[in-house]
Scaffold this motif. Structure first.
Motif, short mmCIF file in Angstrom:
data_model
loop_
_atom_site.label_atom_id
_atom_site.label_comp_id
_atom_site.label_asym_id
_atom_site.label_seq_id
_atom_site.Cartn_x
_atom_site.Cartn_y
_atom_site.Cartn_z
N ASP A 108 14.45 39.57 24.49
CA ASP A 108 14.67 40.14 23.15
C ASP A 108 13.53 41.12 22.84
N GLU A 109 13.85 42.41 22.83
CA GLU A 109 12.82 43.44 22.61
C GLU A 109 12.26 43.43 21.20
N SER A 110 12.91 42.73 20.28
CA SER A 110 12.40 42.70 18.91
C SER A 110 11.35 41.60 18.70
N ILE A 111 11.11 40.80 19.74
CA ILE A 111 10.06 39.78 19.65
C ILE A 111 8.71 40.44 19.86
N ALA A 112 7.82 40.31 18.88
CA ALA A 112 6.48 40.88 18.97
C ALA A 112 5.50 39.88 19.57
N ILE A 113 5.66 38.61 19.21
CA ILE A 113 4.73 37.56 19.64
C ILE A 113 5.51 36.31 20.04
N CYS A 114 5.10 35.73 21.15
CA CYS A 114 5.67 34.44 21.59
C CYS A 114 4.52 33.46 21.79
N ARG A 138 8.20 32.95 9.94
CA ARG A 138 7.82 33.97 8.95
C ARG A 138 7.63 33.34 7.57
N ASN A 139 8.50 32.42 7.21
CA ASN A 139 8.40 31.79 5.90
C ASN A 139 7.21 30.84 5.83
N LYS A 156 2.68 44.79 23.78
CA LYS A 156 1.68 45.84 23.54
C LYS A 156 2.26 47.07 22.86
N SER A 157 3.49 47.43 23.16
CA SER A 157 4.09 48.64 22.57
C SER A 157 4.17 48.53 21.05
N ILE A 158 4.40 47.31 20.54
CA ILE A 158 4.47 47.11 19.09
C ILE A 158 3.08 47.24 18.48
N LEU A 159 2.06 46.75 19.17
CA LEU A 159 0.68 46.93 18.69
C LEU A 159 0.34 48.40 18.58
N LYS A 184 6.09 40.57 9.00
CA LYS A 184 6.83 41.31 7.98
C LYS A 184 7.85 42.26 8.60
N LYS A 185 7.59 42.70 9.85
CA LYS A 185 8.46 43.69 10.48
C LYS A 185 9.12 43.20 11.76
#
Length: 325
Positions: A108-114, A138-139, A156-159, A184-185
């Protein structure tokens, strides 16, 4: 370029450093660089690192002690991998940790952190609770941190795209603040597998600065709640042990927020459920009376909380633990 950069800051970590290094070198997933930043250690840490002949180790020596946040940010800049996995120099990673995290990140490319589950070295008892759903994570981040920092893998690309770095204004809770910002994003998830053996070192940040960390966590939580439109002063409920009258006071405040016309969305309700659980957990020394109080809050639909969290809370009430955490 390697798929993963494992980023490990080291400052006078000679005691457990070999175990930490070898747990990474023995990973089932092999396509990584091991970026070790020696932050001005005065013990034998540098010699220990240099004793390994593995070409994946990339040692960087800070000319002086920059401290943790600056060292982490330097590591984020130097990392060459698509993903950046954090590691502490006194912890131990499960042999399949990187393999399982890479698989999840690839899915899932929308995952920033696992992040992952963990076991505390030398501690036995109730299993630490792990949230896995990104919406619940998130909540919950409005209430406190539910991500184990040295367990995470970051895209890294999201950072780079968002210029995300650890903020030096949030010393001792820099990880929590970063998670709040990113959530948040983007999606933050946890694997419900214990892929990190976490050491509660007497010299660790959370032990040395526990009071400051605790207070700053509450301040950040209060700020996050206000940004969501939830106006609640958390300071009266910071104590590790709350009396029944204090819990009833919190219940009334949360009830007033809940009945406001602006608080009908699911996220707000789940945040308030986590908040109510946090308050009641601080009153478990009162035993079954707090358990009854907790479930009496019908309007909040507390039974929608994760079953594992409810069971954990019930057990604490039954054994009347003196400290909730």
């Amino acid at each position: 370029m390697p798929k993963v950069t494992v980023l490990m800051p080291v400052y006078n970590g000679e005691l457990y450093l070999k175990e930490a290094i070898e747990s990474i070198l023995n990973q089932s997933f092999k396509d990584f660089e091991f970026l070790i930043i020696n932050d001005g250690s005065t013990d034998s840490s540098e010699e220990i690192i240099k004793s390994y002949g593995d070409s994946r180790i990339r040692l960087v020596n800070n000319e002086r002690n920059l401290r943790l946040i600056a060292t982490l940010n330097k590591g984020l800049e130097l990392a060459r991998g698509e993903y950046i996995a954090r590691m502490d120099c006194d912890d131990i990673s499960h042999p399949k940790r990187l393999e399982k995290q890479v698989k999840k990140m690839n899915s899932d490319e929308s995952i920033a952190i696992c992040g992952t589950g963990f076991k505390v070295i030398g501690k036995h008892g109730l299993k630490p609770l792990i949230l896995t759903d990104f919406k619940s994570i998130r909540n919950y981040l409005h209430i406190g941190n539910c991500i184990v920092h040295p367990s995470i893998m970051i895209r890294k690309s999201i950072l780079r795209k968002n210029n995300y770095y650890y903020d030096p204004l949030y010393t001792h809770i820099e990880d929590y603040e970063l998670f709040v910002r990113i959530s948040k994003k983007y999606k933050i998830v946890n694997l419900n597998k214990n892929l990190l053996h976490y050491r509660l070192s007497p010299n660790g940040i959370s032990r040395q600065f526990s009071d400051k960390q605790y207070e700053r966590t509450f301040n950040l939580s209060e700020q996050a709640l206000q940004n969501k439109g939830i106006m609640l002063n958390r300071k009266p409920y910071m104590k590790l042990q709350l009396q029944k009258i204090e819990i009833l006071q919190a219940q009334q405040e949360i009830k007033n927020i809940l009945t406001s016309s602006n608080y009908s969305e699911y996220d707000i309700n789940e945040i308030l459920r986590f908040l109510w659980l946090d308050v009641c957990t601080r009153g478990t020394s009162n035993g079954l009376s707090i358990l009854r109080t907790f479930y009496s809050f019908k309007e909040l639909k507390v039974r929608k909380l994760p079953k594992s969290y409810q069971i954990y809370f019930i057990i604490k009430c039954l054994i009347k633990r003196k400290k909730p955490y």
